[in-house]
Design a protein around this motif. Structure first.
Motif, PDB file in Angstrom:
ATOM      1  N   ASP A   1       0.821  -1.210   0.000  1.00  0.00           N
ATOM      2  CA  ASP A   1       0.000   0.000   0.000  1.00  0.00           C
ATOM      3  C   ASP A   1       0.855   1.260   0.000  1.00  0.00           C
ATOM      4  OD1 ASP A   1      -2.375  -1.384  -0.090  1.00  0.00           O
ATOM      5  OD2 ASP A   1      -2.530  -1.542   2.093  1.00  0.00           O
ATOM      6  N   VAL A   2       1.950   1.222   0.753  1.00  0.00           N
ATOM      7  CA  VAL A   2       2.860   2.365   0.777  1.00  0.00           C
ATOM      8  C   VAL A   2       3.480   2.550  -0.613  1.00  0.00           C
ATOM      9  CG1 VAL A   2       5.008   3.279   1.765  1.00  0.00           C
ATOM     10  CG2 VAL A   2       3.343   2.135   3.243  1.00  0.00           C
ATOM     11  N   VAL A   3       3.836   1.428  -1.248  1.00  0.00           N
ATOM     12  CA  VAL A   3       4.417   1.498  -2.597  1.00  0.00           C
ATOM     13  C   VAL A   3       3.444   2.189  -3.551  1.00  0.00           C
ATOM     14  CG1 VAL A   3       5.161   0.148  -4.593  1.00  0.00           C
ATOM     15  CG2 VAL A   3       5.855  -0.553  -2.302  1.00  0.00           C
ATOM     16  N   VAL A   4       2.192   1.771  -3.510  1.00  0.00           N
ATOM     17  CA  VAL A   4       1.194   2.349  -4.412  1.00  0.00           C
ATOM     18  C   VAL A   4       1.032   3.848  -4.154  1.00  0.00           C
ATOM     19  CG1 VAL A   4      -1.267   2.330  -5.016  1.00  0.00           C
ATOM     20  CG2 VAL A   4      -0.020   0.181  -4.823  1.00  0.00           C
ATOM     21  N   GLY A   5       0.985   4.226  -2.875  1.00  0.00           N
ATOM     22  CA  GLY A   5       0.877   5.645  -2.528  1.00  0.00           C
ATOM     23  C   GLY A   5       2.057   6.443  -3.056  1.00  0.00           C
ATOM     24  N   THR A   6       3.264   5.899  -2.914  1.00  0.00           N
ATOM     25  CA  THR A   6       4.460   6.606  -3.381  1.00  0.00           C
ATOM     26  C   THR A   6       4.435   6.751  -4.901  1.00  0.00           C
ATOM     27  OG1 THR A   6       5.655   5.559  -1.561  1.00  0.00           O
ATOM     28  CG2 THR A   6       6.996   6.629  -3.254  1.00  0.00           C
ATOM     29  N   ILE A   7       3.997   5.696  -5.594  1.00  0.00           N
ATOM     30  CA  ILE A   7       3.924   5.762  -7.055  1.00  0.00           C
ATOM     31  C   ILE A   7       2.926   6.846  -7.483  1.00  0.00           C
ATOM     32  CG2 ILE A   7       3.156   4.514  -9.135  1.00  0.00           C
ATOM     33  CD1 ILE A   7       4.333   1.959  -7.841  1.00  0.00           C
ATOM     34  N   GLN A   8       1.779   6.889  -6.825  1.00  0.00           N
ATOM     35  CA  GLN A   8       0.777   7.907  -7.174  1.00  0.00           C
ATOM     36  C   GLN A   8       1.321   9.313  -6.952  1.00  0.00           C
ATOM     37  OE1 GLN A   8      -2.654   6.086  -4.958  1.00  0.00           O
ATOM     38  NE2 GLN A   8      -3.757   6.685  -6.809  1.00  0.00           N
ATOM     39  N   ALA A   9       2.049   9.492  -5.840  1.00  0.00           N
ATOM     40  CA  ALA A   9       2.644  10.800  -5.565  1.00  0.00           C
ATOM     41  C   ALA A   9       3.677  11.164  -6.640  1.00  0.00           C
ATOM     42  CB  ALA A   9       3.287  10.796  -4.179  1.00  0.00           C
ATOM     43  N   ASN A  10       4.499  10.196  -7.035  1.00  0.00           N
ATOM     44  CA  ASN A  10       5.509  10.445  -8.070  1.00  0.00           C
ATOM     45  C   ASN A  10       4.861  10.798  -9.409  1.00  0.00           C
ATOM     46  OD1 ASN A  10       7.480   9.862  -6.258  1.00  0.00           O
ATOM     47  ND2 ASN A  10       8.306   8.083  -7.313  1.00  0.00           N
ATOM     48  N   LEU A  11       3.754  10.129  -9.716  1.00  0.00           N
ATOM     49  CA  LEU A  11       3.079  10.370 -10.999  1.00  0.00           C
ATOM     50  C   LEU A  11       2.554  11.804 -11.077  1.00  0.00           C
ATOM     51  CD1 LEU A  11       1.107   7.038 -11.512  1.00  0.00           C
ATOM     52  CD2 LEU A  11       2.904   7.928 -13.013  1.00  0.00           C
ATOM     53  N   LYS A  12       2.088  12.289  -9.913  1.00  0.00           N
ATOM     54  CA  LYS A  12       1.584  13.677  -9.889  1.00  0.00           C
ATOM     55  C   LYS A  12       2.750  14.661  -9.982  1.00  0.00           C
ATOM     56  CE  LYS A  12      -2.704  12.697  -7.426  1.00  0.00           C
ATOM     57  NZ  LYS A  12      -2.743  11.898  -6.181  1.00  0.00           N
TER      58      LYS A  12
END
Ligand code: ADP
Ligand code: ZN
Length: 213
Positions: A201-212
């Motif tokens: 879940d942390v990985v997914v959150g970090t990826i979403q933040a990076n994408l933005k």
């Protein structure tokens, strides 16, 4: 999104890919799943891949590039894709770069999932997989509700035959020798997102933040 997911066997590439597909309809493309389906169906491709896979070794770059050259042309890739288990060697990464340039596709980034070796070993020996749909279970933390049967499709949930102790140790060696250098390859191109991957879940959150961005 268009991402490469890098990481050792058991780092959680498949789990993270499945979580990401739910966000924007990107497709998960797992060369391991494609190869396992071919082995199961007994196709020419499956026959060529089987020996290397059971031994925990890599299938040839040519075979893999043949698969990916066709797969990336399919319509569902227009919504985005998550490359799970590909590229796995520097030659595959070079060939992918050419392929994407030819198709006029740009990647958002390359996610490097970092997980300590003890966690990886524990995950791989306790991992179980549905032979029909590829759903992933864990005998300790996430067993199927009904013993040995997939919650999603009812298929048999089994230990992969490359998940014996011997094949796992071979896969980790192959990873360290042939795949780990890809992190440096993409870092040099400014594309690498290095993420501490103990929690998906942390990985997914970090990826979403990076994408933005
Ligand atoms: P893992 O859990 O090791 O990441 P995968 O399901 O991705 O497992 O792959 C299983 C096997 O399929 C590998 O050990 C290898 O034999 C073969 N394979 C999958 N992807 C590739 C690839 N990109 N290049 C070469 N061999 C591959
Ligand atoms: Zn299933």
């Amino acid at each position: 999104m268009r991402l490469i997911l890098l990481g050792a066997p058991g780092a959680g590439k498949g789990t993270v890919a499945k979580l990401l597909t739910a966000i924007d309809g990107s497709v998960q493309i797992s060369t391991g799943d494609i190869l396992r389906a071919a082995v199961k169906a007994g196709t020419e491709l499956g026959k060529k891949a089987q020996t290397a896979m059971t031994a925990g070794e890599l299938v040839s770059d040519d075979l893999i590039m043949g698969i990916m050259g066709e797969r990336l042309l399919e319509d569902d890739c227009k919504a985005g894709f998550l490359l799970d288990g590909f590229p796995r060697t520097i030659p595959q990464a070079e060939a992918l770069k050419e392929l994407l340039a030819k198709l006029n596709i740009e990647l958002d980034g390359v996610v490097n999932l970092n997980v300590p070796r003890e966690v990886i070993l524990d995950r791989l020996t306790t991992r179980r997989t549905c032979v029909d749909c590829g759903a992933i279970y864990n005998v300790k933390s996430n067993p199927p509700k009904e013993g040995g049967k997939c919650d999603a499709c009812g298929g048999a949930v089994v230990q992969r035959d490359d998940e014996t102790e011997e094949a796992i140790s071979k896969r980790l060696d192959v990873f360290n020798e042939q795949t780990a250098p890809l992190a440096g390859f993409y870092e040099g191109k400014g594309m690498l997102w290095d993420i501490n991957a103990t929690s998906s879940d942390v990985v997914v959150g970090t990826i979403q933040a990076n994408l933005k961005g």
